[in-house]
Design a protein around this motif. Sequence first.
Motif, mmCIF file in Angstrom:
data_model
loop_
_atom_site.group_PDB
_atom_site.id
_atom_site.type_symbol
_atom_site.label_atom_id
_atom_site.label_comp_id
_atom_site.label_asym_id
_atom_site.label_seq_id
_atom_site.Cartn_x
_atom_site.Cartn_y
_atom_site.Cartn_z
ATOM 1 N N PHE A 20 0.845 -1.183 0.000
ATOM 2 C CA PHE A 20 0.000 0.000 0.000
ATOM 3 C C PHE A 20 0.881 1.234 0.000
ATOM 4 C CE2 PHE A 20 -2.575 3.126 2.504
ATOM 5 C CZ PHE A 20 -3.419 3.444 1.460
ATOM 6 N N ASN A 21 0.680 2.084 -1.026
ATOM 7 C CA ASN A 21 1.527 3.261 -1.179
ATOM 8 C C ASN A 21 0.747 4.570 -1.104
ATOM 9 O OD1 ASN A 21 0.187 3.478 -3.622
ATOM 10 N ND2 ASN A 21 1.877 2.646 -4.816
ATOM 11 N N GLY A 22 -0.550 4.470 -0.786
ATOM 12 C CA GLY A 22 -1.369 5.663 -0.677
ATOM 13 C C GLY A 22 -2.290 5.877 -1.859
ATOM 14 N N SER A 23 -1.971 5.260 -3.002
ATOM 15 C CA SER A 23 -2.812 5.478 -4.177
ATOM 16 C C SER A 23 -3.449 4.181 -4.687
ATOM 17 C CB SER A 23 -1.993 6.117 -5.301
ATOM 18 O OG SER A 23 -0.973 5.242 -5.719
ATOM 19 N N ASN A 24 -3.291 3.102 -3.962
ATOM 20 C CA ASN A 24 -3.849 1.816 -4.400
ATOM 21 C C ASN A 24 -4.719 1.190 -3.313
ATOM 22 O OD1 ASN A 24 -1.678 1.294 -2.688
ATOM 23 N ND2 ASN A 24 -0.947 -0.465 -3.859
ATOM 24 N N ARG A 60 -9.180 6.999 0.929
ATOM 25 C CA ARG A 60 -10.253 6.776 -0.047
ATOM 26 C C ARG A 60 -10.301 7.914 -1.070
ATOM 27 N NH1 ARG A 60 -12.566 2.707 -2.230
ATOM 28 N NH2 ARG A 60 -13.617 1.830 -0.475
ATOM 29 N N SER A 61 -10.018 9.145 -0.643
ATOM 30 C CA SER A 61 -10.047 10.270 -1.579
ATOM 31 C C SER A 61 -8.966 10.124 -2.646
ATOM 32 C CB SER A 61 -9.894 11.600 -0.843
ATOM 33 O OG SER A 61 -8.653 11.655 -0.186
ATOM 34 N N ALA A 62 -7.839 9.527 -2.301
ATOM 35 C CA ALA A 62 -6.797 9.284 -3.302
ATOM 36 C C ALA A 62 -7.309 8.312 -4.356
ATOM 37 C CB ALA A 62 -5.533 8.736 -2.638
ATOM 38 N N ASP A 63 -8.104 7.320 -3.934
ATOM 39 C CA ASP A 63 -8.717 6.389 -4.876
ATOM 40 C C ASP A 63 -9.664 7.115 -5.821
ATOM 41 O OD1 ASP A 63 -7.552 3.972 -4.362
ATOM 42 O OD2 ASP A 63 -9.337 3.038 -3.519
ATOM 43 N N LYS A 64 -10.457 8.058 -5.281
ATOM 44 C CA LYS A 64 -11.393 8.799 -6.119
ATOM 45 C C LYS A 64 -10.645 9.617 -7.153
ATOM 46 C CE LYS A 64 -15.037 8.978 -2.678
ATOM 47 N NZ LYS A 64 -15.747 9.777 -1.710
ATOM 48 N N SER A 65 -9.551 10.208 -6.751
ATOM 49 C CA SER A 65 -8.729 10.979 -7.677
ATOM 50 C C SER A 65 -8.162 10.064 -8.755
ATOM 51 C CB SER A 65 -7.601 11.665 -6.904
ATOM 52 O OG SER A 65 -6.691 12.266 -7.778
ATOM 53 N N LEU A 66 -7.698 8.897 -8.355
ATOM 54 C CA LEU A 66 -7.174 7.923 -9.306
ATOM 55 C C LEU A 66 -8.274 7.506 -10.266
ATOM 56 C CD1 LEU A 66 -5.022 5.930 -10.358
ATOM 57 C CD2 LEU A 66 -5.752 4.355 -8.547
#
Length: 176
Positions: free
Chosen positions: A20-24, A109-115
Motif C-alpha cells: 500500500f503506497n497511498g494510491s492503491n 479513499r479520496s486518493a482512490d477517487k482521484s485515481l
Amino acid sequence: MDQVLVLVSLHSLASSIPIFNGSNFSDWKEQIQFHLGVLDLDLALRIETPLAITETSSAEERALFKSWERSNRLGIMFMRMCMVNNIKSTLPQNENAKEYLKDVEDRFRSADKSLGGRLMAGLTTMKFDGSRGMHEHVLEMTKLAVRLKTLGMNVDESFLIQFILNSLPAQYGPFL
C-alpha cells in the motif's frame, strides 16, 4: 509450532500483496481482506469486539474472545507489513484491526477517487496511434476498465466497446 507456521505464512502471503503506497487503497484492501480470510484471521474485521472475559464467561465466550484477539493482533500486523513505512508512521496507533482498516480507508479513499478520475479520463480520451499493435491497445483500455471496477466504478461492456471504437482513427471507419 502452529504460531511459527502462521507467522511464516503471514510473511509469505504479505509479500504477494501489492504494498500500500497511498494510491492503491481499493486493490490493497481487497487483497488484505482476501488473504486474512484465507488464513482464517478475518474474525476481527467481521465482528465487533467481544465482551471481555470474566470469571462467569462461558467456554464459548472465552473461545470467541481468544479467537478474536488473535485475529485482531495478527490482522493489524499483516496490514502493517503490507504498507510503505511513511504511511505506517502517519497513521494513528490503533489496537483494533477493524478500526485500523477504517482509519486507513478514511485517510486514503479520496486518493482512490482521484485515481478513478484519472483512469476514466484516460479511458475516454485514449487514442490508437499505431505505435503498438491493436491487440495491446485494446488490452490497455480493458485494463483501465478493470482498474476502474476495483475502485467501484463499473464500466459497462457496451461502453467499453464504444470507447475502444472511438479511440480508433478514421482508417478504421468500416468497424465504426
